[in-house]
Design a protein around this motif. Sequence first.
Motif, PDB file in Angstrom:
ATOM      1  N   GLY A 194       0.771  -1.238   0.000  1.00 13.87           N
ATOM      2  CA  GLY A 194       0.000   0.000   0.000  1.00 13.87           C
ATOM      3  C   GLY A 194       0.799   1.282   0.000  1.00 13.87           C
ATOM      4  N   ALA A 195       2.131   1.219   0.056  1.00 14.63           N
ATOM      5  CA  ALA A 195       2.943   2.442   0.017  1.00 14.63           C
ATOM      6  C   ALA A 195       2.804   3.123  -1.340  1.00 14.63           C
ATOM      7  N   ASP A 196       2.813   4.450  -1.341  1.00 16.95           N
ATOM      8  CA  ASP A 196       2.704   5.221  -2.584  1.00 16.95           C
ATOM      9  C   ASP A 196       4.052   5.415  -3.258  1.00 16.95           C
ATOM     10  N   VAL A 197       5.082   5.640  -2.439  1.00 22.53           N
ATOM     11  CA  VAL A 197       6.427   5.887  -2.948  1.00 22.53           C
ATOM     12  C   VAL A 197       7.402   5.037  -2.142  1.00 22.53           C
ATOM     13  N   VAL A 198       8.323   4.369  -2.836  1.00 15.75           N
ATOM     14  CA  VAL A 198       9.340   3.551  -2.181  1.00 15.75           C
ATOM     15  C   VAL A 198      10.718   4.095  -2.551  1.00 15.75           C
ATOM     16  N   ILE A 199      11.547   4.279  -1.518  1.00 15.40           N
ATOM     17  CA  ILE A 199      12.888   4.838  -1.693  1.00 15.40           C
ATOM     18  C   ILE A 199      13.916   3.812  -1.246  1.00 15.40           C
ATOM     19  N   HIS A 200      15.055   3.812  -1.917  1.00 21.12           N
ATOM     20  CA  HIS A 200      16.204   3.035  -1.456  1.00 21.12           C
ATOM     21  C   HIS A 200      17.456   3.901  -1.534  1.00 21.12           C
ATOM     22  N   SER A 201      18.362   3.678  -0.588  1.00 21.35           N
ATOM     23  CA  SER A 201      19.756   4.058  -0.798  1.00 21.35           C
ATOM     24  C   SER A 201      20.401   2.882  -1.515  1.00 21.35           C
ATOM     25  N   LEU A 202      20.728   3.053  -2.784  1.00 22.31           N
ATOM     26  CA  LEU A 202      21.350   1.987  -3.568  1.00 22.31           C
ATOM     27  C   LEU A 202      22.756   1.681  -3.088  1.00 22.31           C
ATOM     28  N   THR A 203      23.311   2.597  -2.315  1.00 20.24           N
ATOM     29  CA  THR A 203      24.653   2.453  -1.747  1.00 20.24           C
ATOM     30  C   THR A 203      24.805   1.167  -0.959  1.00 20.24           C
ATOM     31  N   LYS A 204      23.730   0.711  -0.352  1.00 21.24           N
ATOM     32  CA  LYS A 204      23.786  -0.338   0.655  1.00 21.24           C
ATOM     33  C   LYS A 204      23.637  -1.724   0.018  1.00 21.24           C
ATOM     34  N   PHE A 205      22.607  -2.483   0.379  1.00 20.59           N
ATOM     35  CA  PHE A 205      22.487  -3.871  -0.072  1.00 20.59           C
ATOM     36  C   PHE A 205      22.368  -3.993  -1.590  1.00 20.59           C
ATOM     37  N   ILE A 206      21.646  -3.092  -2.225  1.00 17.52           N
ATOM     38  CA  ILE A 206      21.370  -3.269  -3.650  1.00 17.52           C
ATOM     39  C   ILE A 206      22.659  -3.240  -4.466  1.00 17.52           C
ATOM     40  N   ASN A 207      23.523  -2.266  -4.217  1.00 19.98           N
ATOM     41  CA  ASN A 207      24.821  -2.271  -4.910  1.00 19.98           C
ATOM     42  C   ASN A 207      25.749  -3.319  -4.293  1.00 19.98           C
ATOM     43  N   GLY A 208      25.865  -3.298  -2.969  1.00 18.92           N
ATOM     44  CA  GLY A 208      26.497  -4.392  -2.239  1.00 18.92           C
ATOM     45  C   GLY A 208      28.004  -4.435  -2.227  1.00 18.92           C
ATOM     46  N   SER A 209      28.680  -3.476  -2.851  1.00 17.37           N
ATOM     47  CA  SER A 209      30.140  -3.544  -2.892  1.00 17.37           C
ATOM     48  C   SER A 209      30.821  -2.313  -2.318  1.00 17.37           C
ATOM     49  N   SER A 210      30.049  -1.442  -1.678  1.00 18.74           N
ATOM     50  CA  SER A 210      30.598  -0.261  -0.987  1.00 18.74           C
ATOM     51  C   SER A 210      31.579   0.532  -1.855  1.00 18.74           C
ATOM     52  N   ASP A 211      31.230   0.661  -3.151  1.00 23.29           N
ATOM     53  CA  ASP A 211      32.113   1.413  -4.038  1.00 23.29           C
ATOM     54  C   ASP A 211      31.418   2.598  -4.699  1.00 23.29           C
ATOM     55  N   THR A 212      30.167   2.836  -4.339  1.00 19.06           N
ATOM     56  CA  THR A 212      29.474   3.983  -4.909  1.00 19.06           C
ATOM     57  C   THR A 212      28.304   4.367  -4.021  1.00 19.06           C
ATOM     58  N   VAL A 213      27.809   5.582  -4.199  1.00 19.81           N
ATOM     59  CA  VAL A 213      26.568   5.996  -3.554  1.00 19.81           C
ATOM     60  C   VAL A 213      25.512   6.184  -4.634  1.00 19.81           C
ATOM     61  N   GLY A 214      24.260   5.950  -4.260  1.00 19.49           N
ATOM     62  CA  GLY A 214      23.164   6.114  -5.206  1.00 19.49           C
ATOM     63  C   GLY A 214      21.842   5.979  -4.505  1.00 19.49           C
TER      64      GLY A 214
END
Length: 404
Positions: A194-214
């Motif tokens: 039911g959330a309208d907007v979903v946000i992620h810091s891609l920096t963390k688990f999604i990228n997973g290699s601690s080499d960028t922010v997003g």
Amino acid sequence: MTFKPANNIQDLQYFGEFGGVNPSISDSSTYTFLSAKTMFDTFEGNTDGCYLYSRHSTPSNLYLGEALAAMEGTETANVTASGMGAITAVLMQLCGAGEHIVSSRTIYGGTYAFLKNFTPRFGLSTSFVDITKLERVEVAITPKTKVLYCESVSNPLLEVADIKGLAALAKKHSLTLVVDNTFSPLSISPAQLGADVVIHSLTKFINGSSDTVGGVVCGTQEFINALRSVNDGACMLLGSTMDSLRAASVLKNLRTLHIRMQQHSFNATFLAEQFEQLGIKTVYPGLQSHPSYSLFKSMMNDKYGFGGMLTIDAGSLEKANALMELMQEKNLGYLAVSLGFYKTLFSAPGSSTSSEIPEDEQKAMGLSDGLIRFSIGLDADIQRTFEMMKDCMIKVGIINTDIA
């Protein structure tokens, strides 16, 4: 039908310009037009498939955005140069002077600082509440409220938001529910709840290699178009644009997210259970002692577990620091902020990632001096890791040899 986010990522098919199995990277800041009218139409937002200027969007950014939208089950998404670039743009887009936000009291320190210290300059106010108590959330809503804001699993206390309950409140009061899902990708899918907007810091688990922010904003086509508008879009005008090379890199890492999250969750569950058995005050949503264990279980997608984040209370900041320094010395992980890396990361939030929150408010929400936040890594032999961590805890006096 059961929502399966990893399948949605798996089913995406992008070919490179010359038939490559990875999409080509668009390494341009600006784009040419074959006619002046097409340029005009693109500025007006009336042309699909044409690119204007890389602050607006790029093919590489759109590939990543569509993959993340598929993961969350939203119509589309827009990637940004950092998680805070996503958070601030969304809140500035949705709210104006004289308006109001109801936010969880336990959120990332940067988000807290933005809402507490920065947005009041523009006449935007925020009430911070215990998001786990829906009656307190509703009491805080005023005629000026525009947004309910929370994290699926809060940073750093690991409180779990009742997203369905919050969505019902948002609908009742005509509010926008914005959920930061950084701590629980794949495990929880807020838009499906039911959330309208979903946000992620891609920096963390999604990228997973601690080499960028997003960062990324997942939502409706209408809302994402509004964020990108050249006239009044917060993403376009605030300029937090992801670089195409970074977008391509994150997209490659996204493909292994389902495997990584399974291992992060498996390892975190094992350690949390072992720590609790030793009598250490341990908070992890996968422990039955967690007050929201059943809630998390009711919201979670199959296979991905309760996430890779846990906390323990070492009793004091001195013991917490001593333990973290010793664990780093023994190569058990790094004394560092952030999360989602292949190595375990640990920090004392009260003096790091949540230091923006005043001490009295930290105490009120239960953020103790001795709290250590762990982002558990992808260790292949988690039993070995546990034995080494236990030895470190004995040495610094967090547990005694009789218990061990």
